[in-house]
Write a protein that holds these residues in place. Structure first.
Motif, PDB file in Angstrom:
ATOM      1  N   PRO A  39      -4.807   1.466  -7.805  1.00  0.00           N
ATOM      2  CA  PRO A  39      -3.634   1.706  -6.938  1.00  0.00           C
ATOM      3  C   PRO A  39      -2.333   1.328  -7.620  1.00  0.00           C
ATOM      4  CG  PRO A  39      -5.389   0.574  -5.740  1.00  0.00           C
ATOM      5  CD  PRO A  39      -5.781   0.558  -7.192  1.00  0.00           C
ATOM      6  N   ARG A  40      -2.392   0.425  -8.566  1.00  0.00           N
ATOM      7  CA  ARG A  40      -1.169   0.008  -9.270  1.00  0.00           C
ATOM      8  C   ARG A  40      -0.581   1.162 -10.085  1.00  0.00           C
ATOM      9  NH1 ARG A  40      -4.694  -4.116  -9.052  1.00  0.00           N
ATOM     10  NH2 ARG A  40      -3.922  -6.148  -8.361  1.00  0.00           N
ATOM     11  N   ASN A  41      -1.424   2.144 -10.420  1.00  0.00           N
ATOM     12  CA  ASN A  41      -0.950   3.285 -11.200  1.00  0.00           C
ATOM     13  C   ASN A  41      -0.737   4.532 -10.356  1.00  0.00           C
ATOM     14  OD1 ASN A  41      -1.148   1.725 -13.554  1.00  0.00           O
ATOM     15  ND2 ASN A  41      -3.316   2.247 -13.774  1.00  0.00           N
ATOM     16  N   CYS A  42      -1.715   4.823  -9.464  1.00  0.00           N
ATOM     17  CA  CYS A  42      -1.659   6.103  -8.759  1.00  0.00           C
ATOM     18  C   CYS A  42      -0.635   6.098  -7.627  1.00  0.00           C
ATOM     19  CB  CYS A  42      -3.036   6.504  -8.241  1.00  0.00           C
ATOM     20  SG  CYS A  42      -3.758   5.421  -7.023  1.00  0.00           S
ATOM     21  N   LEU A  43      -0.426   4.943  -6.961  1.00  0.00           N
ATOM     22  CA  LEU A  43       0.530   4.931  -5.852  1.00  0.00           C
ATOM     23  C   LEU A  43       1.960   5.199  -6.309  1.00  0.00           C
ATOM     24  CD1 LEU A  43      -0.907   2.025  -3.696  1.00  0.00           C
ATOM     25  CD2 LEU A  43      -0.792   4.435  -3.082  1.00  0.00           C
ATOM     26  N   PRO A  44       2.465   4.512  -7.352  1.00  0.00           N
ATOM     27  CA  PRO A  44       3.817   4.845  -7.826  1.00  0.00           C
ATOM     28  C   PRO A  44       3.921   6.298  -8.277  1.00  0.00           C
ATOM     29  CG  PRO A  44       3.124   2.713  -8.676  1.00  0.00           C
ATOM     30  CD  PRO A  44       1.922   3.330  -8.037  1.00  0.00           C
ATOM     31  N   GLY A  45       2.836   6.839  -8.823  1.00  0.00           N
ATOM     32  CA  GLY A  45       2.858   8.233  -9.241  1.00  0.00           C
ATOM     33  C   GLY A  45       2.971   9.191  -8.069  1.00  0.00           C
ATOM     34  N   ARG A  47      -3.639  -7.121  -1.483  1.00  0.00           N
ATOM     35  CA  ARG A  47      -2.831  -6.559  -0.390  1.00  0.00           C
ATOM     36  C   ARG A  47      -1.500  -6.098  -0.949  1.00  0.00           C
ATOM     37  NH1 ARG A  47      -2.200  -8.812   5.650  1.00  0.00           N
ATOM     38  NH2 ARG A  47      -4.137  -7.601   5.739  1.00  0.00           N
ATOM     39  N   PHE A  48      -1.189  -4.815  -0.719  1.00  0.00           N
ATOM     40  CA  PHE A  48       0.082  -4.243  -1.160  1.00  0.00           C
ATOM     41  C   PHE A  48       0.951  -3.948   0.053  1.00  0.00           C
ATOM     42  CE2 PHE A  48      -1.204  -2.143  -5.478  1.00  0.00           C
ATOM     43  CZ  PHE A  48      -1.491  -3.394  -5.982  1.00  0.00           C
ATOM     44  N   ASP A  49       2.231  -4.285  -0.058  1.00  0.00           N
ATOM     45  CA  ASP A  49       3.245  -3.870   0.916  1.00  0.00           C
ATOM     46  C   ASP A  49       3.919  -2.636   0.335  1.00  0.00           C
ATOM     47  OD1 ASP A  49       5.392  -3.507   2.577  1.00  0.00           O
ATOM     48  OD2 ASP A  49       6.013  -5.602   2.590  1.00  0.00           O
ATOM     49  N   LEU A  50       3.696  -1.470   0.977  1.00  0.00           N
ATOM     50  CA  LEU A  50       4.123  -0.194   0.405  1.00  0.00           C
ATOM     51  C   LEU A  50       5.273   0.425   1.193  1.00  0.00           C
ATOM     52  CD1 LEU A  50       0.533   1.300  -0.032  1.00  0.00           C
ATOM     53  CD2 LEU A  50       1.938   0.278  -1.832  1.00  0.00           C
ATOM     54  N   GLN A  51       6.099   1.168   0.479  1.00  0.00           N
ATOM     55  CA  GLN A  51       7.191   1.894   1.132  1.00  0.00           C
ATOM     56  C   GLN A  51       7.339   3.273   0.505  1.00  0.00           C
ATOM     57  OE1 GLN A  51      10.893  -0.210   1.401  1.00  0.00           O
ATOM     58  NE2 GLN A  51      11.897   1.412   2.573  1.00  0.00           N
ATOM     59  N   TYR A  52       7.487   4.270   1.380  1.00  0.00           N
ATOM     60  CA  TYR A  52       7.755   5.648   0.938  1.00  0.00           C
ATOM     61  C   TYR A  52       8.882   6.151   1.821  1.00  0.00           C
ATOM     62  CZ  TYR A  52       6.812  10.459  -0.567  1.00  0.00           C
ATOM     63  OH  TYR A  52       6.923  11.729  -1.093  1.00  0.00           O
ATOM     64  N   GLY A  53      10.092   6.132   1.328  1.00  0.00           N
ATOM     65  CA  GLY A  53      11.244   6.442   2.162  1.00  0.00           C
ATOM     66  C   GLY A  53      11.367   5.403   3.260  1.00  0.00           C
ATOM     67  N   ALA A  54      11.364   5.860   4.526  1.00  0.00           N
ATOM     68  CA  ALA A  54      11.469   4.928   5.656  1.00  0.00           C
ATOM     69  C   ALA A  54      10.097   4.469   6.145  1.00  0.00           C
ATOM     70  CB  ALA A  54      12.231   5.597   6.807  1.00  0.00           C
ATOM     71  N   THR A  55       9.035   4.978   5.539  1.00  0.00           N
ATOM     72  CA  THR A  55       7.676   4.643   5.970  1.00  0.00           C
ATOM     73  C   THR A  55       7.173   3.412   5.232  1.00  0.00           C
ATOM     74  OG1 THR A  55       7.190   6.972   6.379  1.00  0.00           O
ATOM     75  CG2 THR A  55       5.312   5.493   6.154  1.00  0.00           C
ATOM     76  N   ARG A  56       6.646   2.459   5.967  1.00  0.00           N
ATOM     77  CA  ARG A  56       6.087   1.247   5.368  1.00  0.00           C
ATOM     78  C   ARG A  56       4.631   1.108   5.786  1.00  0.00           C
ATOM     79  NH1 ARG A  56      10.287  -2.441   3.446  1.00  0.00           N
ATOM     80  NH2 ARG A  56       8.550  -3.851   3.041  1.00  0.00           N
ATOM     81  N   ARG A  57       3.794   0.711   4.842  1.00  0.00           N
ATOM     82  CA  ARG A  57       2.375   0.542   5.096  1.00  0.00           C
ATOM     83  C   ARG A  57       1.864  -0.725   4.393  1.00  0.00           C
ATOM     84  NH1 ARG A  57       3.374   3.737   8.355  1.00  0.00           N
ATOM     85  NH2 ARG A  57       2.499   5.812   8.739  1.00  0.00           N
ATOM     86  N   ILE A  58       0.759  -1.245   4.925  1.00  0.00           N
ATOM     87  CA  ILE A  58       0.038  -2.350   4.290  1.00  0.00           C
ATOM     88  C   ILE A  58      -1.306  -1.815   3.823  1.00  0.00           C
ATOM     89  CG2 ILE A  58      -1.132  -4.542   4.707  1.00  0.00           C
ATOM     90  CD1 ILE A  58       1.847  -4.862   4.447  1.00  0.00           C
ATOM     91  N   GLY A  73       4.777   8.485  -5.419  1.00  0.00           N
ATOM     92  CA  GLY A  73       6.066   8.248  -4.781  1.00  0.00           C
ATOM     93  C   GLY A  73       6.162   6.970  -3.975  1.00  0.00           C
ATOM     94  N   TRP A  74       5.032   6.254  -3.833  1.00  0.00           N
ATOM     95  CA  TRP A  74       5.065   4.995  -3.080  1.00  0.00           C
ATOM     96  C   TRP A  74       5.643   3.881  -3.950  1.00  0.00           C
ATOM     97  CZ3 TRP A  74       3.894   4.405   2.025  1.00  0.00           C
ATOM     98  CH2 TRP A  74       3.238   5.456   2.647  1.00  0.00           C
ATOM     99  N   VAL A  75       6.416   3.015  -3.321  1.00  0.00           N
ATOM    100  CA  VAL A  75       6.970   1.855  -4.014  1.00  0.00           C
ATOM    101  C   VAL A  75       6.213   0.616  -3.549  1.00  0.00           C
ATOM    102  CG1 VAL A  75       9.012   0.418  -4.382  1.00  0.00           C
ATOM    103  CG2 VAL A  75       9.245   2.915  -4.169  1.00  0.00           C
ATOM    104  N   VAL A  76       5.671  -0.117  -4.490  1.00  0.00           N
ATOM    105  CA  VAL A  76       4.959  -1.356  -4.154  1.00  0.00           C
ATOM    106  C   VAL A  76       5.995  -2.463  -4.025  1.00  0.00           C
ATOM    107  CG1 VAL A  76       3.181  -2.997  -4.843  1.00  0.00           C
ATOM    108  CG2 VAL A  76       2.928  -0.568  -5.432  1.00  0.00           C
ATOM    109  N   GLN A  77       6.295  -2.839  -2.778  1.00  0.00           N
ATOM    110  CA  GLN A  77       7.334  -3.835  -2.530  1.00  0.00           C
ATOM    111  C   GLN A  77       6.859  -5.251  -2.800  1.00  0.00           C
ATOM    112  OE1 GLN A  77      10.331  -3.146  -2.029  1.00  0.00           O
ATOM    113  NE2 GLN A  77      10.511  -1.149  -1.058  1.00  0.00           N
ATOM    114  N   GLN A  78       5.584  -5.495  -2.528  1.00  0.00           N
ATOM    115  CA  GLN A  78       5.061  -6.858  -2.683  1.00  0.00           C
ATOM    116  C   GLN A  78       3.547  -6.806  -2.828  1.00  0.00           C
ATOM    117  OE1 GLN A  78       6.313  -9.478   0.450  1.00  0.00           O
ATOM    118  NE2 GLN A  78       5.124 -11.220  -0.289  1.00  0.00           N
TER     119      GLN A  78
END
Length: 207
Positions: free
Chosen positions: A98-104, A128-139, A106-111
């Motif tokens: 996930p450290r590679n594919c998520l940024p690819g 556990r990743f705190d993710l953001q894609y535009g205004a969308t945030r996910r755990i 468009g997701w930003v790993v915030q924490q």
């Protein structure tokens, strides 16, 4: 260099080359053929609906089987669950970090932080990743499963595979991932769902 030293060096080189060839080409039989077709879509109060995994993703990962579904509880909170299994007999593919594919994607790993998932009388070391894609945030909680245990650390995961190769054990791998909304109600629901779903997942994995 005397003859004894030369012979010793030659023997070491031959042994090293032989071991390297064995590790590279020896593929021990997989621990088992998995099938996730009957994985329950009703888990406690949660109702699931399977999500289709695209053909390009399947061809890239090359899993033996993959399960992807979105579960909804009576309060309308949704959790996405994905887990897949990769055989040591496969010549290509495998889980992507996930450290590679998520940024690819468009997701930003915030924490990032470690997380412990209870399972019977032990805990699973998840990431556990705190993710953001535009205004969308996910755990997202995730971990790898090998014959040497679970880890969410990519380097430890590689060491597990190396240990499997050196001990001639199957290099089978499973990857487990949960995704929830980043709000208190969703995080509480995530813990409740994991308490039920993780047991079910491990019933379908040959570890």
């Amino acid at each position: 260099m005397d003859k004894k030293s030369f012979a010793a060096i030659l023997i070491i080189l031959v042994l090293t080359f032989t071991i390297a060839l064995v590790i590279k080409y020896h593929r021990p039989a997989s621990a088992g053929n998995v099938n996730f077709d009957n994985f329950p879509l009703t888990i406690g109060p949660w109702q699931g609906e399977r999500d289709e995994v695209s053909q390009p993703v399947l061809e890239m990962l090359n899993p033996v089987d993959i399960f992807s579904a979105t579960y909804t509880n009576p309060d309308g909170i949704q959790i996405h669950l994905l887990f897949d299994f990769f055989s040591s007999e496969a010549t290509f593919g495998g889980p992507h970090s996930p450290r590679n594919c998520l940024p690819g994607a468009g997701w930003v790993v915030q924490q990032t932080e470690d997380n412990k998932i209870p399972l019977d009388h032990r805990t699973i070391p998840a990431g556990r990743f705190d993710l953001q894609y535009g205004a969308t945030r996910r755990i997202m909680d995730f971990w790898y499963v090998t014959n040497f245990g679970e880890t969410a650390n990519d380097y430890t995961f590689k060491l597990h595979l190396l240990a499997s190769a050196l001990t001639f054990k199957p290099r089978d791998v499973a990857f487990v991932r949960f995704i929830a909304g980043d709000d208190p109600a969703s995080l509480k629901a995530l813990e409740q769902f994991q308490a039920l779903a993780v047991k079910e997942i491990y019933r379908y994995l040959p570890f």
